[in-house]
Design a protein around this motif. Structure first.
Motif, PDB file in Angstrom:
ATOM      1  N   ASN A 156       0.813  -1.208   0.000  1.00  9.46           N
ATOM      2  CA  ASN A 156       0.000   0.000   0.000  1.00  9.46           C
ATOM      3  C   ASN A 156       0.854   1.270   0.000  1.00  9.46           C
ATOM      4  OD1 ASN A 156      -1.778  -2.112   0.531  1.00  9.46           O
ATOM      5  ND2 ASN A 156      -3.116  -0.839   1.767  1.00  9.46           N
ATOM      6  N   TRP A 157       2.110   1.141  -0.417  1.00  8.43           N
ATOM      7  CA  TRP A 157       3.060   2.257  -0.386  1.00  8.43           C
ATOM      8  C   TRP A 157       3.163   2.926  -1.748  1.00  8.43           C
ATOM      9  CZ3 TRP A 157       8.927   1.290  -0.966  1.00  8.43           C
ATOM     10  CH2 TRP A 157       9.642   2.488  -0.836  1.00  8.43           C
ATOM     11  N   LEU A 158       2.975   4.245  -1.760  1.00  7.56           N
ATOM     12  CA  LEU A 158       3.253   5.053  -2.941  1.00  7.56           C
ATOM     13  C   LEU A 158       4.522   5.841  -2.626  1.00  7.56           C
ATOM     14  CD1 LEU A 158       2.549   6.073  -5.748  1.00  7.56           C
ATOM     15  CD2 LEU A 158       1.057   7.792  -4.673  1.00  7.56           C
ATOM     16  N   PRO A 159       5.664   5.415  -3.179  1.00  9.73           N
ATOM     17  CA  PRO A 159       6.935   6.079  -2.859  1.00  9.73           C
ATOM     18  C   PRO A 159       6.948   7.545  -3.300  1.00  9.73           C
ATOM     19  CG  PRO A 159       7.320   3.943  -3.900  1.00  9.73           C
ATOM     20  CD  PRO A 159       5.862   4.254  -4.058  1.00  9.73           C
ATOM     21  N   SER A 160       7.522   8.382  -2.430  1.00 10.32           N
ATOM     22  CA  SER A 160       7.640   9.811  -2.728  1.00 10.32           C
ATOM     23  C   SER A 160       9.108  10.186  -2.880  1.00 10.32           C
ATOM     24  CB  SER A 160       7.017  10.637  -1.598  1.00 10.32           C
ATOM     25  OG  SER A 160       7.861  10.642  -0.461  1.00 10.32           O
ATOM     26  N   PRO A 161       9.373  11.306  -3.548  1.00 14.07           N
ATOM     27  CA  PRO A 161      10.745  11.815  -3.592  1.00 14.07           C
ATOM     28  C   PRO A 161      11.212  12.191  -2.184  1.00 14.07           C
ATOM     29  CG  PRO A 161       9.353  12.954  -5.194  1.00 14.07           C
ATOM     30  CD  PRO A 161       8.455  12.129  -4.325  1.00 14.07           C
ATOM     31  N   ALA A 162      12.495  12.395  -2.024  1.00 12.97           N
ATOM     32  CA  ALA A 162      13.048  12.777  -0.728  1.00 12.97           C
ATOM     33  C   ALA A 162      12.756  14.244  -0.409  1.00 12.97           C
ATOM     34  CB  ALA A 162      14.555  12.531  -0.702  1.00 12.97           C
ATOM     35  N   ASP A 163      12.373  15.011  -1.440  1.00 11.58           N
ATOM     36  CA  ASP A 163      12.069  16.422  -1.222  1.00 11.58           C
ATOM     37  C   ASP A 163      10.599  16.689  -1.555  1.00 11.58           C
ATOM     38  OD1 ASP A 163      12.347  15.986  -3.935  1.00 11.58           O
ATOM     39  OD2 ASP A 163      13.931  17.469  -4.234  1.00 11.58           O
ATOM     40  N   GLY A 164      10.295  17.787  -2.205  1.00 14.71           N
ATOM     41  CA  GLY A 164       8.914  18.159  -2.459  1.00 14.71           C
ATOM     42  C   GLY A 164       8.228  17.311  -3.527  1.00 14.71           C
ATOM     43  N   PHE A 165       6.900  17.250  -3.444  1.00 18.01           N
ATOM     44  CA  PHE A 165       6.097  16.503  -4.408  1.00 18.01           C
ATOM     45  C   PHE A 165       4.650  16.952  -4.331  1.00 18.01           C
ATOM     46  CE2 PHE A 165       6.119  13.977  -0.516  1.00 18.01           C
ATOM     47  CZ  PHE A 165       4.793  13.619  -0.353  1.00 18.01           C
ATOM     48  N   TYR A 166       3.843  16.448  -5.248  1.00 20.42           N
ATOM     49  CA  TYR A 166       2.398  16.633  -5.186  1.00 20.42           C
ATOM     50  C   TYR A 166       1.738  15.391  -5.768  1.00 20.42           C
ATOM     51  CZ  TYR A 166       2.221  17.886 -10.182  1.00 20.42           C
ATOM     52  OH  TYR A 166       2.308  17.883 -11.550  1.00 20.42           O
ATOM     53  N   MET A 167       0.437  15.262  -5.564  1.00 18.59           N
ATOM     54  CA  MET A 167      -0.287  14.081  -6.036  1.00 18.59           C
ATOM     55  C   MET A 167      -1.564  14.478  -6.763  1.00 18.59           C
ATOM     56  SD  MET A 167       0.189  11.645  -2.686  1.00 18.59           S
ATOM     57  CE  MET A 167      -0.089  12.985  -1.519  1.00 18.59           C
ATOM     58  N   VAL A 168      -1.963  13.604  -7.684  1.00 21.71           N
ATOM     59  CA  VAL A 168      -3.217  13.776  -8.416  1.00 21.71           C
ATOM     60  C   VAL A 168      -4.044  12.511  -8.213  1.00 21.71           C
ATOM     61  CG1 VAL A 168      -4.284  14.055 -10.687  1.00 21.71           C
ATOM     62  CG2 VAL A 168      -2.156  15.278 -10.151  1.00 21.71           C
ATOM     63  N   LEU A 169      -5.293  12.694  -7.806  1.00 23.27           N
ATOM     64  CA  LEU A 169      -6.247  11.584  -7.697  1.00 23.27           C
ATOM     65  C   LEU A 169      -6.998  11.542  -9.022  1.00 23.27           C
ATOM     66  CD1 LEU A 169      -7.977   9.430  -6.319  1.00 23.27           C
ATOM     67  CD2 LEU A 169      -9.288  11.282  -5.255  1.00 23.27           C
ATOM     68  N   ARG A 170      -6.791  10.483  -9.772  1.00 20.67           N
ATOM     69  CA  ARG A 170      -7.442  10.348 -11.072  1.00 20.67           C
ATOM     70  C   ARG A 170      -8.683   9.471 -10.901  1.00 20.67           C
ATOM     71  NH1 ARG A 170      -4.012  12.066 -14.924  1.00 20.67           N
ATOM     72  NH2 ARG A 170      -1.896  12.498 -14.232  1.00 20.67           N
ATOM     73  N   MET A 171      -9.827  10.000 -11.302  1.00 18.43           N
ATOM     74  CA  MET A 171     -11.078   9.254 -11.198  1.00 18.43           C
ATOM     75  C   MET A 171     -11.737   9.214 -12.571  1.00 18.43           C
ATOM     76  SD  MET A 171     -12.596  10.548  -7.543  1.00 18.43           S
ATOM     77  CE  MET A 171     -12.368  12.302  -7.832  1.00 18.43           C
ATOM     78  N   TYR A 172     -11.806   8.021 -13.148  1.00 16.77           N
ATOM     79  CA  TYR A 172     -12.366   7.859 -14.481  1.00 16.77           C
ATOM     80  C   TYR A 172     -13.802   7.357 -14.399  1.00 16.77           C
ATOM     81  CZ  TYR A 172      -7.682   8.793 -15.972  1.00 16.77           C
ATOM     82  OH  TYR A 172      -6.479   9.408 -16.173  1.00 16.77           O
ATOM     83  N   LEU A 173     -14.690   8.043 -15.102  1.00 17.18           N
ATOM     84  CA  LEU A 173     -16.137   7.826 -15.041  1.00 17.18           C
ATOM     85  C   LEU A 173     -16.630   7.950 -13.594  1.00 17.18           C
ATOM     86  CD1 LEU A 173     -16.513   4.866 -17.566  1.00 17.18           C
ATOM     87  CD2 LEU A 173     -16.762   7.329 -18.000  1.00 17.18           C
ATOM     88  N   PRO A 174     -16.389   9.110 -12.987  1.00 18.35           N
ATOM     89  CA  PRO A 174     -16.844   9.311 -11.605  1.00 18.35           C
ATOM     90  C   PRO A 174     -18.368   9.270 -11.523  1.00 18.35           C
ATOM     91  CG  PRO A 174     -16.155  11.400 -12.573  1.00 18.35           C
ATOM     92  CD  PRO A 174     -15.789  10.323 -13.553  1.00 18.35           C
ATOM     93  N   THR A 175     -18.876   8.762 -10.409  1.00 18.01           N
ATOM     94  CA  THR A 175     -20.321   8.697 -10.219  1.00 18.01           C
ATOM     95  C   THR A 175     -20.866  10.071  -9.831  1.00 18.01           C
ATOM     96  OG1 THR A 175     -20.169   8.165  -7.878  1.00 18.01           O
ATOM     97  CG2 THR A 175     -20.142   6.292  -9.434  1.00 18.01           C
ATOM     98  N   GLU A 176     -22.179  10.153  -9.787  1.00 19.13           N
ATOM     99  CA  GLU A 176     -22.848  11.410  -9.433  1.00 19.13           C
ATOM    100  C   GLU A 176     -22.414  11.902  -8.052  1.00 19.13           C
ATOM    101  OE1 GLU A 176     -24.934  14.778 -10.043  1.00 19.13           O
ATOM    102  OE2 GLU A 176     -24.505  13.229 -11.521  1.00 19.13           O
ATOM    103  N   GLN A 177     -22.108  10.988  -7.118  1.00 23.32           N
ATOM    104  CA  GLN A 177     -21.648  11.380  -5.778  1.00 23.32           C
ATOM    105  C   GLN A 177     -20.396  12.246  -5.854  1.00 23.32           C
ATOM    106  OE1 GLN A 177     -21.429   7.106  -4.851  1.00 23.32           O
ATOM    107  NE2 GLN A 177     -22.050   7.747  -2.797  1.00 23.32           N
TER     108      GLN A 177
END
Length: 192
Positions: A156-177
């Motif tokens: 369950n690990w998403l490796p990050s750089p040792a310094d700064g970073f950012y993330m994007v949550l990609r949701m394909y065909l998102p539901t009405e919620q």
């Protein structure tokens, strides 16, 4: 026809000022929910040319919200920019992973907006990640850090750089919620 110095200077100033406007729009685009900037108007611009330019700078050719949403997070739950010297966790309560008819993933980017080379060759984590483990109660924890969280949590690990970073949550065909805001991404919590 060659432009004189006055015209050249004016054009250069216009470019610089335009870039500032686009960057300001990008920094404030969408609605911030739990540290994620969510924009449900991507691809639906009408005559909002500044938003169109900002989205083009961030992700040229972005889909309309009904096709895909890309909430982005630049800071943790305390409002501090991400740094790989820290450890973070994203906790999804049971049944609260992103509700999509396609798939979802969380993608890691370094400060230069590129994937981060890491020992797992893992650049995103999500619905189709092999070996992703839920907790006994059905909840899901995603560990965001530079060093392994340990063999028992590495799936369950998403490796990050040792310094700064950012993330994007990609949701394909998102539901009405997702589209109407009744489901929102959970915060990225700093692990003390």
């Amino acid at each position: 026809v060659e432009a004189n110095d006055t015209i050249k200077t004016a054009l250069q100033t216009g470019i610089q000022e335009g870039e500032k406007l686009i960057d300001e729009k990008l920094a404030n685009i969408g609605t911030v929910v739990n540290g994620w900037s969510v924009n449900t108007q991507t691809g639906i611009y009408g005559n909002d040319y500044l938003t169109r330019a900002a989205i083009a700078k961030l992700g040229f050719g972005a889909n309309i919200p009904q096709e895909a949403l890309y909430p982005t997070t630049l800071t943790d739950n305390q409002g501090k920019p991400y740094n790989g010297t820290n450890k973070y966790v994203i906790h999804f309560d049971p049944g609260q992973t992103p509700p999509v008819d396609g798939f979802w993933s969380i993608t890691m980017y370094n400060e230069e907006k590129y994937f981060y080379d890491n020992p797992l060759n893992r650049y995103s984590i999500g619905k189709y990640t092999d070996g992703l483990k839920t907790n006994e109660d059905g909840s899901l924890d995603i560990y965001i850090q530079n060093q392994s969280p340990g063999a028992d949590k590495e799936s369950n690990w998403l490796p990050s750089p040792a310094d700064g970073f950012y993330m994007v949550l990609r949701m394909y065909l998102p539901t009405e919620q997702v589209l109407n805001g009744t489901w929102t991404p959970p915060p990225v919590n700093l692990i003390e």
